[in-house]
Design a protein around this motif. Sequence first.
Motif, PDB file in Angstrom:
ATOM      1  N   PRO A  28     -68.650 -18.678  45.604  1.00 22.86           N
ATOM      2  CA  PRO A  28     -68.175 -17.189  45.401  1.00 22.86           C
ATOM      3  C   PRO A  28     -68.965 -16.280  46.173  1.00 22.86           C
ATOM      4  O   PRO A  28     -70.236 -16.324  46.380  1.00 22.86           O
ATOM      5  CB  PRO A  28     -68.332 -16.995  44.027  1.00 22.86           C
ATOM      6  N   ASN A  75     -65.939 -19.240  40.047  1.00 18.04           N
ATOM      7  CA  ASN A  75     -64.521 -18.793  40.586  1.00 18.04           C
ATOM      8  C   ASN A  75     -63.531 -18.815  39.388  1.00 18.04           C
ATOM      9  O   ASN A  75     -62.701 -18.033  39.547  1.00 18.04           O
ATOM     10  CB  ASN A  75     -64.109 -19.892  41.643  1.00 18.04           C
ATOM     11  N   GLN A 100     -64.093 -25.511  33.712  1.00 18.62           N
ATOM     12  CA  GLN A 100     -63.472 -24.280  34.508  1.00 18.62           C
ATOM     13  C   GLN A 100     -62.353 -23.726  33.568  1.00 18.62           C
ATOM     14  O   GLN A 100     -62.124 -22.550  33.519  1.00 18.62           O
ATOM     15  CB  GLN A 100     -62.712 -24.632  35.674  1.00 18.62           C
ATOM     16  N   ASN A 121     -70.255 -23.285  41.410  1.00 18.04           N
ATOM     17  CA  ASN A 121     -69.277 -22.427  42.064  1.00 18.04           C
ATOM     18  C   ASN A 121     -67.883 -22.389  41.373  1.00 18.04           C
ATOM     19  O   ASN A 121     -67.194 -21.468  41.137  1.00 18.04           O
ATOM     20  CB  ASN A 121     -69.124 -22.839  43.648  1.00 18.04           C
ATOM     21  N   ARG A 122     -67.615 -23.479  40.801  1.00 17.79           N
ATOM     22  CA  ARG A 122     -66.241 -23.819  40.153  1.00 17.79           C
ATOM     23  C   ARG A 122     -66.015 -22.969  38.995  1.00 17.79           C
ATOM     24  O   ARG A 122     -64.860 -22.508  38.603  1.00 17.79           O
ATOM     25  CB  ARG A 122     -65.907 -25.107  39.945  1.00 17.79           C
ATOM     26  N   ASN A 125     -61.972 -24.847  42.134  1.00 17.84           N
ATOM     27  CA  ASN A 125     -62.249 -24.103  43.270  1.00 17.84           C
ATOM     28  C   ASN A 125     -63.975 -24.149  43.797  1.00 17.84           C
ATOM     29  O   ASN A 125     -64.605 -23.352  43.009  1.00 17.84           O
ATOM     30  CB  ASN A 125     -62.047 -22.576  43.636  1.00 17.84           C
ATOM     31  N   ASP A 126     -64.472 -25.096  44.367  1.00 20.45           N
ATOM     32  CA  ASP A 126     -65.793 -25.363  44.710  1.00 20.45           C
ATOM     33  C   ASP A 126     -66.502 -24.654  45.861  1.00 20.45           C
ATOM     34  O   ASP A 126     -67.744 -24.500  45.966  1.00 20.45           O
ATOM     35  CB  ASP A 126     -66.044 -26.744  44.851  1.00 20.45           C
ATOM     36  N   ALA A 127     -65.593 -23.668  46.232  1.00 20.64           N
ATOM     37  CA  ALA A 127     -66.249 -22.989  47.251  1.00 20.64           C
ATOM     38  C   ALA A 127     -67.171 -21.855  47.045  1.00 20.64           C
ATOM     39  O   ALA A 127     -66.967 -21.292  45.833  1.00 20.64           O
ATOM     40  CB  ALA A 127     -65.058 -21.925  48.134  1.00 20.64           C
ATOM     41  N   ALA A 172     -61.385 -15.481  38.337  1.00 16.89           N
ATOM     42  CA  ALA A 172     -59.969 -15.641  38.303  1.00 16.89           C
ATOM     43  C   ALA A 172     -59.476 -15.323  36.969  1.00 16.89           C
ATOM     44  O   ALA A 172     -58.473 -14.397  36.975  1.00 16.89           O
ATOM     45  CB  ALA A 172     -59.273 -17.075  38.561  1.00 16.89           C
ATOM     46  N   TYR A 183     -62.491 -19.857  32.684  1.00 18.40           N
ATOM     47  CA  TYR A 183     -61.372 -19.054  32.977  1.00 18.40           C
ATOM     48  C   TYR A 183     -61.018 -17.988  31.661  1.00 18.40           C
ATOM     49  O   TYR A 183     -60.778 -16.695  31.906  1.00 18.40           O
ATOM     50  CB  TYR A 183     -60.056 -19.802  33.423  1.00 18.40           C
ATOM     51  N   PRO A 188     -71.077 -27.102  43.872  1.00 16.42           N
ATOM     52  CA  PRO A 188     -69.859 -27.101  43.509  1.00 16.42           C
ATOM     53  C   PRO A 188     -69.881 -26.894  41.879  1.00 16.42           C
ATOM     54  O   PRO A 188     -69.030 -26.307  41.275  1.00 16.42           O
ATOM     55  CB  PRO A 188     -69.449 -28.496  43.872  1.00 16.42           C
ATOM     56  N   GLU A 244     -57.574 -23.641  38.293  1.00 14.75           N
ATOM     57  CA  GLU A 244     -57.761 -24.107  39.817  1.00 14.75           C
ATOM     58  C   GLU A 244     -59.280 -24.589  39.800  1.00 14.75           C
ATOM     59  O   GLU A 244     -59.988 -24.022  39.228  1.00 14.75           O
ATOM     60  CB  GLU A 244     -57.610 -22.981  40.797  1.00 14.75           C
TER      61      GLU A 244
END
Length: 341
Positions: free
Chosen positions: A338, A180, A145, A176-177, A334-336, A184, A149, A173, A332
């Motif tokens: 997207p 995300n 991540q 997703n991470r 974030n495994d939610a 970001a 980023y 996850p 961050e």
Amino acid sequence: MHSNSNSFGISRRILIKAAGASAAVAAVGLPGRPFAADPIKVAAIYTVPVEQQWVSRIHKAANAAKDRGDIEYVYSENTANNDYERVMREYCEAGHKLIVGEVFGVEDAARAVAKDYPGVAFLMGSSFKPDAAVPNFSVFDNYIQDASYLSGIVAGAMTKSKNIGMVGGYPIPEVNRLMNAFMAGVKEVAPDTRFQVAFIGSWFDPPKAKETAFAQIDGGADLLYAERFGVSDAAKERKVLAIGNVIDTQADYPETVVASALWHFEPTLDKAIAEVKAGSFKADDYGVYSFMKNGGSSLAPLGTFDGKVPDDVKARVAEKEKAIKAGSFTVEINDAEPKSS
């Protein structure tokens, strides 16, 4: 990333490299030396071709360890989930001391095998955590991540339409991470950017990924996040930009791929090899070794785009990278799943 099926029309191959010295005995070593003299026998089991992004990084690290003389290395690729347990057992019976692989679709079966072979160490890509009940089974994943980023910061500066397409394999996850974190980074530079997010339901279907990317370009995207093979091909054909993931493909797309978040599996594998050779391998989460501060990820050089990315953006990336490595800034996780915006 990984695969939940074997749907590539390619027969599974087991590639066995020339055998060297015998397996090292656990806990053998000399004071001041992290590794025993003899290489240990390592086998890897992949559900996709070794050319696939995620697996290629594991394969690269294993070959580097083999070339150093730390391990003997054999591997199977394109192994179907319903064949995975059998292959694991074959390698255990053949005397391999460390089994590396990806068990996202065969978690229960893989852990059952590990229980049956307590003298073998298992280092497996997994969505779950280590279990003390299976003390010889460790997990890892590509927690890159940090690099994702940073690639998002670059992307935010390069999109003109403020519309970015993102094509992933599955919304799990591990994918997703990264998406995300990328989003970001984009929002830090271009907070009004819209995202088109799609998942193709496959880890290796370049034609489907390409068609999905075409649809996003038709929807106004002028930059694509290429989590899957095939996306950069669409970007090249339509003359839009792309951001790479896990590997650097800019050499193949010099006017298309601006930047890439790279995964380096070497810290993860080398830690496991050292633990096996020291006789101290135990159930653990190796995910931390993919963090940038541990050398597990990086932003690829901008290369052909070095003069096209604004200087202030490059300075921002360098500042953030320094802070990530120093521990003063944390990206961050974030495994939610997207969503499109």
